[in-house]
Design a protein around this motif. Structure first.
Motif, PDB file in Angstrom:
ATOM      1  N   GLY A  50       0.803  -1.212   0.000  1.00 14.93           N
ATOM      2  CA  GLY A  50       0.000   0.000   0.000  1.00 14.93           C
ATOM      3  C   GLY A  50       0.838   1.265   0.000  1.00 14.93           C
ATOM      4  O   GLY A  50       1.945   1.304  -0.548  1.00 14.93           O
ATOM      5  N   GLU A  51       0.293   2.295   0.647  1.00 15.70           N
ATOM      6  CA  GLU A  51       0.912   3.622   0.629  1.00 15.70           C
ATOM      7  C   GLU A  51       2.188   3.669   1.459  1.00 15.70           C
ATOM      8  O   GLU A  51       2.478   2.784   2.261  1.00 15.70           O
ATOM      9  CB  GLU A  51      -0.092   4.656   1.148  1.00 15.70           C
ATOM     10  CG  GLU A  51      -0.518   4.431   2.579  1.00 15.70           C
ATOM     11  CD  GLU A  51      -1.554   5.445   3.029  1.00 15.70           C
ATOM     12  OE1 GLU A  51      -1.550   6.573   2.516  1.00 15.70           O
ATOM     13  OE2 GLU A  51      -2.368   5.098   3.898  1.00 15.70           O
ATOM     14  N   GLN A  52       2.968   4.729   1.228  1.00 11.76           N
ATOM     15  CA  GLN A  52       4.213   4.990   1.944  1.00 11.76           C
ATOM     16  C   GLN A  52       5.166   3.796   1.905  1.00 11.76           C
ATOM     17  O   GLN A  52       5.882   3.514   2.852  1.00 11.76           O
ATOM     18  CB  GLN A  52       3.920   5.394   3.387  1.00 11.76           C
ATOM     19  CG  GLN A  52       3.107   6.683   3.479  1.00 11.76           C
ATOM     20  CD  GLN A  52       2.817   7.103   4.891  1.00 11.76           C
ATOM     21  OE1 GLN A  52       3.035   6.368   5.849  1.00 11.76           O
ATOM     22  NE2 GLN A  52       2.310   8.330   5.048  1.00 11.76           N
ATOM     23  N   GLY A  53       5.179   3.091   0.765  1.00 12.58           N
ATOM     24  CA  GLY A  53       6.090   1.972   0.575  1.00 12.58           C
ATOM     25  C   GLY A  53       5.805   0.766   1.435  1.00 12.58           C
ATOM     26  O   GLY A  53       6.669  -0.103   1.583  1.00 12.58           O
ATOM     27  N   ARG A  54       4.592   0.671   1.990  1.00 13.44           N
ATOM     28  CA  ARG A  54       4.278  -0.424   2.914  1.00 13.44           C
ATOM     29  C   ARG A  54       4.107  -1.748   2.176  1.00 13.44           C
ATOM     30  O   ARG A  54       3.304  -1.866   1.255  1.00 13.44           O
ATOM     31  CB  ARG A  54       2.998  -0.112   3.691  1.00 13.44           C
ATOM     32  CG  ARG A  54       3.150   0.997   4.718  1.00 13.44           C
ATOM     33  CD  ARG A  54       1.790   1.410   5.244  1.00 13.44           C
ATOM     34  NE  ARG A  54       1.074   0.314   5.871  1.00 13.44           N
ATOM     35  CZ  ARG A  54       1.165  -0.015   7.154  1.00 13.44           C
ATOM     36  NH1 ARG A  54       1.964   0.674   7.956  1.00 13.44           N
ATOM     37  NH2 ARG A  54       0.466  -1.002   7.656  1.00 13.44           N
ATOM     38  N   VAL A  55       4.856  -2.752   2.611  1.00 16.06           N
ATOM     39  CA  VAL A  55       4.690  -4.130   2.160  1.00 16.06           C
ATOM     40  C   VAL A  55       4.815  -5.014   3.395  1.00 16.06           C
ATOM     41  O   VAL A  55       5.663  -4.773   4.265  1.00 16.06           O
ATOM     42  CB  VAL A  55       5.746  -4.538   1.109  1.00 16.06           C
ATOM     43  CG1 VAL A  55       5.540  -5.987   0.691  1.00 16.06           C
ATOM     44  CG2 VAL A  55       5.684  -3.622  -0.113  1.00 16.06           C
ATOM     45  N   ALA A  56       3.965  -6.027   3.493  1.00 18.83           N
ATOM     46  CA  ALA A  56       3.992  -6.921   4.636  1.00 18.83           C
ATOM     47  C   ALA A  56       3.701  -8.345   4.194  1.00 18.83           C
ATOM     48  O   ALA A  56       3.071  -8.565   3.163  1.00 18.83           O
ATOM     49  CB  ALA A  56       2.982  -6.477   5.700  1.00 18.83           C
ATOM     50  N   ARG A  57       4.178  -9.297   4.998  1.00 21.69           N
ATOM     51  CA  ARG A  57       3.881 -10.704   4.760  1.00 21.69           C
ATOM     52  C   ARG A  57       3.065 -11.247   5.924  1.00 21.69           C
ATOM     53  O   ARG A  57       3.324 -10.900   7.074  1.00 21.69           O
ATOM     54  CB  ARG A  57       5.174 -11.518   4.586  1.00 21.69           C
ATOM     55  CG  ARG A  57       4.938 -12.949   4.088  1.00 21.69           C
ATOM     56  CD  ARG A  57       6.255 -13.680   3.892  1.00 21.69           C
ATOM     57  NE  ARG A  57       6.942 -13.901   5.157  1.00 21.69           N
ATOM     58  CZ  ARG A  57       8.139 -14.483   5.284  1.00 21.69           C
ATOM     59  NH1 ARG A  57       8.787 -14.864   4.188  1.00 21.69           N
ATOM     60  NH2 ARG A  57       8.697 -14.645   6.458  1.00 21.69           N
ATOM     61  N   TRP A  58       2.071 -12.072   5.621  1.00 23.24           N
ATOM     62  CA  TRP A  58       1.208 -12.658   6.631  1.00 23.24           C
ATOM     63  C   TRP A  58       1.939 -13.777   7.345  1.00 23.24           C
ATOM     64  O   TRP A  58       2.442 -14.715   6.725  1.00 23.24           O
ATOM     65  CB  TRP A  58      -0.053 -13.217   5.959  1.00 23.24           C
ATOM     66  CG  TRP A  58      -1.159 -13.665   6.861  1.00 23.24           C
ATOM     67  CD1 TRP A  58      -1.590 -14.936   7.047  1.00 23.24           C
ATOM     68  CD2 TRP A  58      -2.001 -12.833   7.685  1.00 23.24           C
ATOM     69  NE1 TRP A  58      -2.649 -14.964   7.909  1.00 23.24           N
ATOM     70  CE2 TRP A  58      -2.933 -13.687   8.326  1.00 23.24           C
ATOM     71  CE3 TRP A  58      -2.050 -11.468   7.931  1.00 23.24           C
ATOM     72  CZ2 TRP A  58      -3.901 -13.210   9.205  1.00 23.24           C
ATOM     73  CZ3 TRP A  58      -3.028 -10.992   8.796  1.00 23.24           C
ATOM     74  CH2 TRP A  58      -3.917 -11.845   9.424  1.00 23.24           C
ATOM     75  N   GLU A  59       2.045 -13.643   8.647  1.00 25.26           N
ATOM     76  CA  GLU A  59       2.739 -14.639   9.462  1.00 25.26           C
ATOM     77  C   GLU A  59       1.717 -15.407  10.285  1.00 25.26           C
ATOM     78  O   GLU A  59       0.895 -14.817  10.977  1.00 25.26           O
ATOM     79  CB  GLU A  59       3.751 -13.954  10.375  1.00 25.26           C
ATOM     80  CG  GLU A  59       4.832 -13.178   9.622  1.00 25.26           C
ATOM     81  CD  GLU A  59       5.702 -14.071   8.760  1.00 25.26           C
ATOM     82  OE1 GLU A  59       5.780 -15.289   9.035  1.00 25.26           O
ATOM     83  OE2 GLU A  59       6.313 -13.554   7.798  1.00 25.26           O
ATOM     84  N   ARG A  60       1.779 -16.723  10.211  1.00 19.47           N
ATOM     85  CA  ARG A  60       0.807 -17.564  10.911  1.00 19.47           C
ATOM     86  C   ARG A  60       1.366 -18.068  12.232  1.00 19.47           C
ATOM     87  O   ARG A  60       2.561 -18.207  12.386  1.00 19.47           O
ATOM     88  CB  ARG A  60       0.432 -18.765  10.045  1.00 19.47           C
ATOM     89  CG  ARG A  60      -0.188 -18.346   8.705  1.00 19.47           C
ATOM     90  CD  ARG A  60      -0.704 -19.524   7.949  1.00 19.47           C
ATOM     91  NE  ARG A  60       0.368 -20.506   7.676  1.00 19.47           N
ATOM     92  CZ  ARG A  60       0.175 -21.808   7.573  1.00 19.47           C
ATOM     93  NH1 ARG A  60      -1.018 -22.311   7.742  1.00 19.47           N
ATOM     94  NH2 ARG A  60       1.187 -22.631   7.308  1.00 19.47           N
TER      95      ARG A  60
END
Length: 369
Positions: free
Chosen positions: A359-369
């Protein structure tokens, strides 16, 4: 979409392109921890988003392709394309040369080396690029020369066959087709496409306004008109049928923004009104008949959502994302609950349980279970 047709659709296609990008600020990420007490070293977190530093705080990533837990591609403003092959630990800037003025809104990746990206905009701003070497080099394979067309989304059925969609031209959505993995494209005939409603268009909000499942089925999400709709083709875009969706309509900022199908019959739709000051009481719907009919969620997300993805190997679990948070369903889209308040525009999952959001402001994330 268009505000006077064209400036209202930056949250999506022509209807919201310039508005959403600057109206919603990122919220802080709230990780959920296990209820049972445990020493910090042994505490287990509930599933949550783990942010990955991209070093691109001035870029909004609305294009995302999850290859697996280690490999993902993101594409966004300023002509930016990044790739990771180590789970988000490091990111390589693989942007096409000379693309700094373009807005990439969709990326479809076949693996760590092969990907296709779509730039959106009026006329020649709508372009497609392909790489076969991990972004070391790119080939421009399509440039729109029709000033009336505005391309929003891409999808691929397999490594060869894919489609791109444009907002209506001459009263019908325009479909672009490739049979060689995006190396060349042709406009499909529009005889099998239903007439568009007045003001109807797609939303280029997260690369999910055109999605496919299996070798021939594809769905197109719309908004901006009196009724939000989902169009379906079972023959790779040659003929289409349209169904009304229980999402807000009647305004250029409202409609279905994203779709996800786990097979050719079970699908989810999310959207609403992308303006932050407006409510979105019917932000999600589901279908069990391939999109012929849609039922609103009994408990929908609390606000507009621009991305949705089924969790891998699950018949009932999915994630929906938007500028105000992430919601989880575990009953096939009947009910949703907020599990994170961070801002994301798009979400994608790979078969090895590698789910990513951007998304915005360079946000990237990975879903951790």
């Amino acid at each position: 979409m268009r505000r006077t047709a064209r400036t209202a659709r930056t949250g999506g296609g022509r209807a919201g392109r310039a508005v959403v990008a600057g109206t919603v600020c990122a919220a802080a990420l709230a990780a959920l921890t296990a209820a049972a007490p445990a020493p910090p070293a042994q505490a287990h977190q509930r599933p949550h988003w783990e942010l990955k530093a991209t070093g691109a705080a001035d870029v909004r990533f609305r294009g995302l392709a999850a290859v697996d837990r280690r490999t993902a591609w993101v594409a966004g403003t300023r002509g930016t394309v990044l790739r990771t092959t180590d789970g988000g630990g490091t990111w390589r800037d693989v942007s096409p040369p000379g693309a700094g003025e373009l807005q990439f809104r969709d990326v479809e990746a076949f693996d760590a080396r092969r990907a296709v990206v779509l730039a959106i905009g009026e006329g020649e701003a709508s372009r497609v690029y392909r790489t076969d070497d991990g972004g070391a080099s790119w080939t421009e394979t399509f440039r729109n020369t029709d000033a009336r067309a505005f391309y929003d989304c891409l999808t691929f059925f397999d490594h060869r066959h894919g489609l791109a969609m444009s907002d209506p031209v001459d009263g019908k959505f325009r479909i672009l087709s490739t049979g060689d993995g995006g190396r060349s494209w042709k406009v499909l005939p529009n005889e099998g496409m239903p007439a568009a409603q007045d003001g109807e268009a797609g939303f280029a909000a997260g690369g999910q306004c055109l999605v496919s499942s299996g070798p021939k089925d594809v769905w197109l999400a719309t908004g901006g008109a009196a009724r939000a709709r989902v169009l379906h083709s079972a023959d790779r875009g040659l003929t289409w049928t349209a169904s009304d969706a229980p999402a807000p309509g009647g305004d250029p900022a409202r409609g279905v923004f994203a779709l996800a199908f786990r097979d050719r019959v079970h699908g989810l739709a999310v959207g609403g009104d992308f303006r932050p000051e407006q409510p979105s009481p019917r932000a999600a719907a589901r279908t069990a008949d391939g999109g012929r009919t849609w039922r609103p969620a009994d408990v929908p997300p609390p606000a507009y959502r621009s991305g949705v993805a089924w969790l891998p190997h699950s018949r009932t679990a999915a994630l929906a994302v938007g500028p105000t948070g992430t919601d989880l369903t575990t009953d096939g889209g009947r009910t949703w609950r907020t599990v994170d308040t961070g801002s994301y525009d798009t979400v994608d999952c790979a078969r090895d349980h590698g789910c990513w959001a951007a998304g915005e402001q360079g946000r990237v994330a990975r879903w951790e279970r």
